[in-house]
Design a protein around this motif. Structure first.
Motif, PDB file in Angstrom:
ATOM      1  N   PRO A 560    -116.247  26.107 -27.781  1.00 36.03           N
ATOM      2  CA  PRO A 560    -115.741  25.432 -26.583  1.00 36.03           C
ATOM      3  C   PRO A 560    -114.488  24.620 -26.918  1.00 36.03           C
ATOM      4  O   PRO A 560    -114.473  23.882 -27.907  1.00 36.03           O
ATOM      5  N   ASN A 561    -113.473  24.761 -26.088  1.00 38.38           N
ATOM      6  CA  ASN A 561    -112.224  24.019 -26.316  1.00 38.38           C
ATOM      7  C   ASN A 561    -112.332  22.658 -25.636  1.00 38.38           C
ATOM      8  O   ASN A 561    -112.178  22.540 -24.421  1.00 38.38           O
ATOM      9  N   LEU A 562    -112.572  21.622 -26.426  1.00 37.66           N
ATOM     10  CA  LEU A 562    -112.769  20.275 -25.894  1.00 37.66           C
ATOM     11  C   LEU A 562    -111.565  19.372 -26.142  1.00 37.66           C
ATOM     12  O   LEU A 562    -111.618  18.177 -25.855  1.00 37.66           O
ATOM     13  N   ARG A 563    -110.485  19.921 -26.644  1.00 35.64           N
ATOM     14  CA  ARG A 563    -109.315  19.102 -26.966  1.00 35.64           C
ATOM     15  C   ARG A 563    -108.493  18.824 -25.704  1.00 35.64           C
ATOM     16  O   ARG A 563    -108.226  19.720 -24.908  1.00 35.64           O
ATOM     17  N   ASN A 564    -108.073  17.573 -25.566  1.00 29.83           N
ATOM     18  CA  ASN A 564    -107.132  17.164 -24.509  1.00 29.83           C
ATOM     19  C   ASN A 564    -107.680  17.395 -23.105  1.00 29.83           C
ATOM     20  O   ASN A 564    -106.918  17.644 -22.172  1.00 29.83           O
ATOM     21  N   ARG A 565    -108.989  17.311 -22.938  1.00 31.80           N
ATOM     22  CA  ARG A 565    -109.595  17.536 -21.629  1.00 31.80           C
ATOM     23  C   ARG A 565    -110.951  16.833 -21.582  1.00 31.80           C
ATOM     24  O   ARG A 565    -111.521  16.471 -22.605  1.00 31.80           O
ATOM     25  N   GLY A 566    -111.470  16.663 -20.366  1.00 31.18           N
ATOM     26  CA  GLY A 566    -112.805  16.134 -20.205  1.00 31.18           C
ATOM     27  C   GLY A 566    -113.850  17.215 -20.430  1.00 31.18           C
ATOM     28  O   GLY A 566    -113.560  18.407 -20.424  1.00 31.18           O
ATOM     29  N   TYR A 567    -115.112  16.788 -20.609  1.00 27.50           N
ATOM     30  CA  TYR A 567    -116.192  17.748 -20.799  1.00 27.50           C
ATOM     31  C   TYR A 567    -117.541  17.053 -20.615  1.00 27.50           C
ATOM     32  O   TYR A 567    -117.652  15.821 -20.628  1.00 27.50           O
ATOM     33  N   GLY A 656    -118.975   4.136 -24.713  1.00 24.64           N
ATOM     34  CA  GLY A 656    -117.989   3.827 -25.735  1.00 24.64           C
ATOM     35  C   GLY A 656    -116.630   4.378 -25.366  1.00 24.64           C
ATOM     36  O   GLY A 656    -116.461   5.029 -24.319  1.00 24.64           O
ATOM     37  N   HIS A 657    -115.661   4.104 -26.212  1.00 25.73           N
ATOM     38  CA  HIS A 657    -114.288   4.561 -25.994  1.00 25.73           C
ATOM     39  C   HIS A 657    -113.784   5.231 -27.266  1.00 25.73           C
ATOM     40  O   HIS A 657    -113.955   4.690 -28.369  1.00 25.73           O
ATOM     41  N   ILE A 658    -113.209   6.405 -27.108  1.00 29.21           N
ATOM     42  CA  ILE A 658    -112.587   7.111 -28.232  1.00 29.21           C
ATOM     43  C   ILE A 658    -111.084   6.871 -28.127  1.00 29.21           C
ATOM     44  O   ILE A 658    -110.425   7.372 -27.201  1.00 29.21           O
ATOM     45  N   ALA A 659    -110.540   6.088 -29.057  1.00 29.44           N
ATOM     46  CA  ALA A 659    -109.144   5.673 -28.970  1.00 29.44           C
ATOM     47  C   ALA A 659    -108.171   6.762 -29.389  1.00 29.44           C
ATOM     48  O   ALA A 659    -107.000   6.729 -29.006  1.00 29.44           O
ATOM     49  N   GLN A 660    -108.631   7.724 -30.188  1.00 28.62           N
ATOM     50  CA  GLN A 660    -107.739   8.790 -30.649  1.00 28.62           C
ATOM     51  C   GLN A 660    -108.547  10.057 -30.857  1.00 28.62           C
ATOM     52  O   GLN A 660    -109.426  10.110 -31.715  1.00 28.62           O
ATOM     53  N   THR A 661    -108.259  11.067 -30.053  1.00 31.64           N
ATOM     54  CA  THR A 661    -108.901  12.366 -30.228  1.00 31.64           C
ATOM     55  C   THR A 661    -107.930  13.330 -30.901  1.00 31.64           C
ATOM     56  O   THR A 661    -106.737  13.061 -31.033  1.00 31.64           O
ATOM     57  N   THR A 662    -108.449  14.475 -31.301  1.00 32.44           N
ATOM     58  CA  THR A 662    -107.677  15.438 -32.095  1.00 32.44           C
ATOM     59  C   THR A 662    -106.788  16.295 -31.207  1.00 32.44           C
ATOM     60  O   THR A 662    -107.284  16.941 -30.281  1.00 32.44           O
ATOM     61  N   PRO A 663    -105.475  16.350 -31.482  1.00 30.36           N
ATOM     62  CA  PRO A 663    -104.566  17.113 -30.621  1.00 30.36           C
ATOM     63  C   PRO A 663    -104.691  18.629 -30.745  1.00 30.36           C
ATOM     64  O   PRO A 663    -104.657  19.337 -29.753  1.00 30.36           O
ATOM     65  N   VAL A 664    -104.839  19.143 -32.002  1.00 27.24           N
ATOM     66  CA  VAL A 664    -104.678  20.586 -32.213  1.00 27.24           C
ATOM     67  C   VAL A 664    -105.896  21.241 -32.848  1.00 27.24           C
ATOM     68  O   VAL A 664    -106.409  22.228 -32.347  1.00 27.24           O
ATOM     69  N   THR A 665    -106.368  20.712 -33.982  1.00 25.54           N
ATOM     70  CA  THR A 665    -107.414  21.419 -34.719  1.00 25.54           C
ATOM     71  C   THR A 665    -108.331  20.441 -35.437  1.00 25.54           C
ATOM     72  O   THR A 665    -107.906  19.394 -35.909  1.00 25.54           O
ATOM     73  N   TYR A 666    -109.609  20.825 -35.524  1.00 21.09           N
ATOM     74  CA  TYR A 666    -110.589  20.047 -36.275  1.00 21.09           C
ATOM     75  C   TYR A 666    -110.666  20.483 -37.735  1.00 21.09           C
ATOM     76  O   TYR A 666    -111.429  19.916 -38.507  1.00 21.09           O
ATOM     77  N   GLY A 667    -109.949  21.515 -38.080  1.00 21.73           N
ATOM     78  CA  GLY A 667    -109.965  21.970 -39.461  1.00 21.73           C
ATOM     79  C   GLY A 667    -110.663  23.307 -39.612  1.00 21.73           C
ATOM     80  O   GLY A 667    -110.847  24.067 -38.665  1.00 21.73           O
ATOM     81  N   ILE A 668    -111.104  23.590 -40.833  1.00 21.62           N
ATOM     82  CA  ILE A 668    -111.550  24.937 -41.185  1.00 21.62           C
ATOM     83  C   ILE A 668    -113.049  25.145 -41.039  1.00 21.62           C
ATOM     84  O   ILE A 668    -113.527  26.268 -41.152  1.00 21.62           O
ATOM     85  N   ILE A 669    -113.824  24.085 -40.805  1.00 17.40           N
ATOM     86  CA  ILE A 669    -115.268  24.242 -40.642  1.00 17.40           C
ATOM     87  C   ILE A 669    -115.569  24.510 -39.178  1.00 17.40           C
ATOM     88  O   ILE A 669    -115.081  23.809 -38.294  1.00 17.40           O
ATOM     89  N   GLY A 670    -116.378  25.510 -38.898  1.00 18.21           N
ATOM     90  CA  GLY A 670    -116.556  25.995 -37.541  1.00 18.21           C
ATOM     91  C   GLY A 670    -117.551  25.205 -36.714  1.00 18.21           C
ATOM     92  O   GLY A 670    -117.972  24.092 -37.052  1.00 18.21           O
ATOM     93  N   PHE A 671    -117.955  25.806 -35.613  1.00 19.18           N
ATOM     94  CA  PHE A 671    -118.835  25.211 -34.599  1.00 19.18           C
ATOM     95  C   PHE A 671    -120.260  25.694 -34.844  1.00 19.18           C
ATOM     96  O   PHE A 671    -120.504  26.893 -34.988  1.00 19.18           O
ATOM     97  N   THR A 672    -121.234  24.763 -34.881  1.00 16.69           N
ATOM     98  CA  THR A 672    -122.624  25.136 -35.089  1.00 16.69           C
ATOM     99  C   THR A 672    -123.524  24.337 -34.147  1.00 16.69           C
ATOM    100  O   THR A 672    -123.161  23.266 -33.663  1.00 16.69           O
ATOM    101  N   VAL A 673    -124.701  24.861 -33.930  1.00 18.80           N
ATOM    102  CA  VAL A 673    -125.707  24.221 -33.083  1.00 18.80           C
ATOM    103  C   VAL A 673    -127.000  24.126 -33.884  1.00 18.80           C
ATOM    104  O   VAL A 673    -127.460  25.118 -34.451  1.00 18.80           O
ATOM    105  N   GLY A 674    -127.564  22.921 -33.959  1.00 18.45           N
ATOM    106  CA  GLY A 674    -128.829  22.721 -34.645  1.00 18.45           C
ATOM    107  C   GLY A 674    -128.720  22.384 -36.110  1.00 18.45           C
ATOM    108  O   GLY A 674    -129.730  22.068 -36.756  1.00 18.45           O
ATOM    109  N   TYR A 675    -127.530  22.424 -36.660  1.00 21.54           N
ATOM    110  CA  TYR A 675    -127.331  22.072 -38.066  1.00 21.54           C
ATOM    111  C   TYR A 675    -125.832  21.877 -38.320  1.00 21.54           C
ATOM    112  O   TYR A 675    -124.992  22.229 -37.504  1.00 21.54           O
ATOM    113  N   GLN A 676    -125.476  21.311 -39.469  1.00 25.93           N
ATOM    114  CA  GLN A 676    -124.090  21.081 -39.876  1.00 25.93           C
ATOM    115  C   GLN A 676    -123.747  22.029 -41.010  1.00 25.93           C
ATOM    116  O   GLN A 676    -124.403  22.028 -42.053  1.00 25.93           O
TER     117      GLN A 676
END
Length: 722
Positions: A560-567, A656-676
């Motif tokens: 899911p693309n959560l950058r620069n948008r609400g969700y 809470g408030h997130i003062a700075q979110t990520t503009p472009v990429t979270y890096g090389i580790i992917g998206f997972t559900v139920g574990y890291q």
């Protein structure tokens, strides 16, 4: 075929470096060094050329697969009409093993549940062990074995490192082959992640080079050039190109900057030496079988040295890709961690420039520093005098035809019922024994992210067109391509592009530019774009995602693309009376990302901005045991910031408030559900932090389709990066 990653022209010992590469040097001494070998300037495109013998755009690989678009030259869907070397060899009885980086499947097909048609086993390889994307963490890699994802066999604390693991697997594949078929020929495609960032290597290798680069990149470059000349590597009359204005002179740096930048290069040097050692293990094993002299060994790199560390280098390479200026203080604070499991480091671009000595520029660009790379060929039974240098102009597309020529196999007109496109490459086998033999080609075009070049009969026309956001030399990335200034070099006499002859020979330059347009059209390199992510395929973006726990890693393209948008996220849980801690959903790792997790029967949301600004919003009270629905809503309040609310069964439990979110990429580790997977987003838990069975029923994620934009701020970010 050993394909190194982001290793520059001058970084192997036998190409002028003082970095210890005894395996590569030994292979060169017993074989040939090609001083005029060319690639495409980027990894996926070069790999497509090597394995198909066709130009990268006709394979749909005009960019790396993560930046694919719908245009034929850029869609990252390599056609079956461009058969792989492995497919051809398989039909002639060869066993084929791919070990290391693949980077040839569309990003949306990298997930376990996606099509495997363009995975290695779908393109003629019998076995695969490695990673699918462009880079991975050397201590916590996203590993794939054949057609399924696996966890690394050991932890960093137990001494794990990816390159060592790859060498182990390559040796095991050959052992298994010889146990079953003592005489069956094999093709081993060995492609370590080294020396692509993150530059990570065990500490003893980093410390071997302490103080070795204190003289800085200017002096190191001069010394390397002298060694290149002394070893007869360079064509006679080659000049050392000048330092461009955007690279600071070493003597102009502060003491802290010199100390930091020298250490970053020490880590890189250790990484390369360690890689040489692992390749040496594989070569030594083949030799122990008595088969080395009947084995062709090729050592090469996929593009020039990488400048993606930016002007200051980086403890966390994600700064560069998010257009965030580096912090010298932060880098100095983490200097002792460089190269270790907690780092994602890259050296400053002064070392990339030096690593391509004596050439101009670097990876991603079509001046010689981006497209000229080492090539070593060892085959005692088929070469001329060992240790010689070959000066013929050779391109990556010529490698496959050469190997077929050596083996005695004709390129097939059809593979598995699919008519094959003609090869663009040509064999250079005849140069193995003849120093004066003509090269396999007199014309070759180049295009990468808007940069273009054309080689023809010893001349080269080239133009630099910066990507938007990366105009570090002061040029305008938004000007029309027709307004670009082209340079002209007689590279047959001016190997390092030091004398621009464009004004002296305008008619020749015009002819060269016209030839480029003709070659570009013929090879489907059009339309041009210097915004590789702008025309990306949106078919895989959804308004609603539903996941169940324990899915395999999703690449960013499918996440899911959560950058620069609400969700909004909705997680259906069954909270146990005790225990049950674990990750509900996460993307990224210690270098940046987000995680929603259950810990101490409380809900937590951690947002990690580039590993330096970590914000956690937690429920104050413990959740009652039993079924519940957790809702999380993020509402943007400005560019890259917003308010967060967490609810249980529609009752607010945290804000809470997130003062700075990520503009472009979270890096090389992917998206997972139920574990890291990989490294943890939050320092409060350790990966894999798996939820107990039955705790998570499902999670639904609904991104807001509207992207928050602030063009003036985006311009400021681009200027800051420059």
């Amino acid at each position: 075929m050993v394909l190194l990653d982001d290793v520059g022209y001058a970084q192997l010992g036998c190409y002028g470096s003082d970095i210890a590469t005894p395996t590569f040097d030994r292979l060169a001494a017993d074989g040939l060094r090609y001083n005029n070998f060319h690639t495409t300037a980027l990894c996926s495109p070069t790999r497509a050329c090597l394995l198909t013998g066709r130009n990268h755009h006709v394979s749909g690989m005009g960019r790396i697969v993560e930046f694919s678009s719908g245009f034929p030259g850029y869609d990252a869907t390599m056609p079956k009409a461009n058969g792989f070397l492995s497919e051809i060899l398989s039909n002639h009885g060869y066993a084929n093993f791919a070990v290391g980086k693949w980077h040839l499947a569309p990003a949306n097909e990298m997930a376990t549940g996606a099509s495997h048609a363009r995975w290695p086993l779908g393109r003629g390889f019998d076995r695969f062990y490695g990673f699918m994307a462009g880079e991975t963490d050397q201590y916590h890699p996203d590993l794939v074995h054949d057609n399924h994802q696996i966890d690394p066999p050991r932890t960093p604390e137990e001494g794990y490192h990816l390159t060592e693991d790859l060498a182990d697997q390559a040796i095991n594949y050959i052992k298994d082959l010889r146990a079953a078929a003592p005489h069956r020929p094999f093709f081993l495609y060995f492609t370590p992640g080294a020396c692509h960032a993150p530059h990570q290597v065990p500490k003893p290798y980093r410390d071997r080079y302490k103080g070795k680069f204190d003289q800085g990149w200017d002096r190191w470059r001069e010394e390397t050039f002298a060694r290149q000349q002394a070893s007869a590597l360079l064509p006679e009359g080659t000049q050392l190109s000048e330092r461009p204005h955007w690279i600071q002179a070493w003597e102009e740096l502060s003491d802290d900057e010199r100390r930091l930048y020298a250490r970053m290069m020490e880590v890189y040097a250790g990484f390369l030496e360690h890689t040489d050692e692992q390749v040496g293990r594989v070569v030594d094993f083949v030799e122990s079988l008595g088969e080395l002299d009947n084995t062709i060994v090729l050592i090469m790199s996929d593009n020039g040295a990488s400048a993606e560390g930016g002007p200051r280098g980086s403890f966390n390479e994600n700064y560069f890709f998010n257009m965030v200026p580096e912090s010298l203080d932060e880098n100095l604070r983490r200097i002792d961690d460089l190269g270790g499991p907690d780092a994602h480091n890259h050296y400053p671009w002064g070392w990339a420039w030096a690593g391509n000595t004596p050439l101009k520029r670097w990876k991603r660009e079509t001046h010689e520093g981006g497209v000229t790379d080492p090539l070593i060929v060892r085959w005692p039974d088929g070469l001329g005098k060992p240790g010689e240098v070959r000066q013929q102009y050779v391109h990556a597309i010529d490698v496959m035809p050469t190997l077929l020529d050596v083996i005695g196999i004709d390129a097939p007109g059809e593979i598995a019922g699919v008519r094959q496109r003609h090869l663009d490459g040509a064999s250079f086998k005849h140069t193995f024994t003849d120093t004066a033999a003509p090269g396999p080609r007199d014309t070759q075009y180049y295009e990468m992210n808007g940069c273009r070049a054309i080689y023809h009969d010893g001349w080269k026309a080239v133009t630099f067109h910066p990507m938007v956001g990366f105009a570090y030399d002061g040029s305008d990335p938004r000007k029309p391509f027709d307004e670009d200034k082209w340079e002209l070099y007689h590279v047959a006499e001016d190997f390092s592009e030091t004398v621009d002859l464009a004004d002296r020979y305008p008619e020749r330059l015009k002819q060269m530019i016209d030839l480029w347009w003709s070659e570009a059209e013929r090879n489907q390199a059009l339309p041009l774009s210097n915004q590789p992510g702008k025309h990306g395929d949106r078919r895989f973006r959804r308004e609603r995602y539903e996941f169940h726990g324990g899915i395999g890693v999703l690449p960013p393209t499918l996440a899911p693309n959560l950058r620069n948008r609400g969700y909004r996220m909705t997680a259906e849980l069954d909270v146990p009376e005790s225990g049950g801690d674990g990750v509900i959903v996460t993307q990224g790792g210690h270098a940046g990302g987000y995680a929603l997790y259950l810990q101490g029967r409380r809900i937590h949301w951690t947002y990690n901005f580039l590993g330096t600004q970590i914000t956690t919003v937690s429920s104050e009270e413990q959740l009652e045991p039993g079924p519940c629905t957790i809702g999380l809503t993020f509402t943007p309040t400005g560019r890259f910031q917003g308010d967060l609310s967490i609810m249980r069964d529609e009752v607010p439990i945290a804000k809470g408030h997130i003062a700075q979110t990520t503009p472009v990429t979270y890096g090389i580790i992917g998206f997972t559900v139920g574990y890291q997977r990989g490294t943890p987003v939050s320092p409060t838990y350790k990966a894999p932090f798996t939820l107990a069975d039955g705790v998570l029923k499902r999670v639904v994620i609904e991104p807001d389709g509207r992207e928050y934009r602030d063009p003036p701020a985006e311009e400021r970010a681009a200027v800051a990066m420059q």
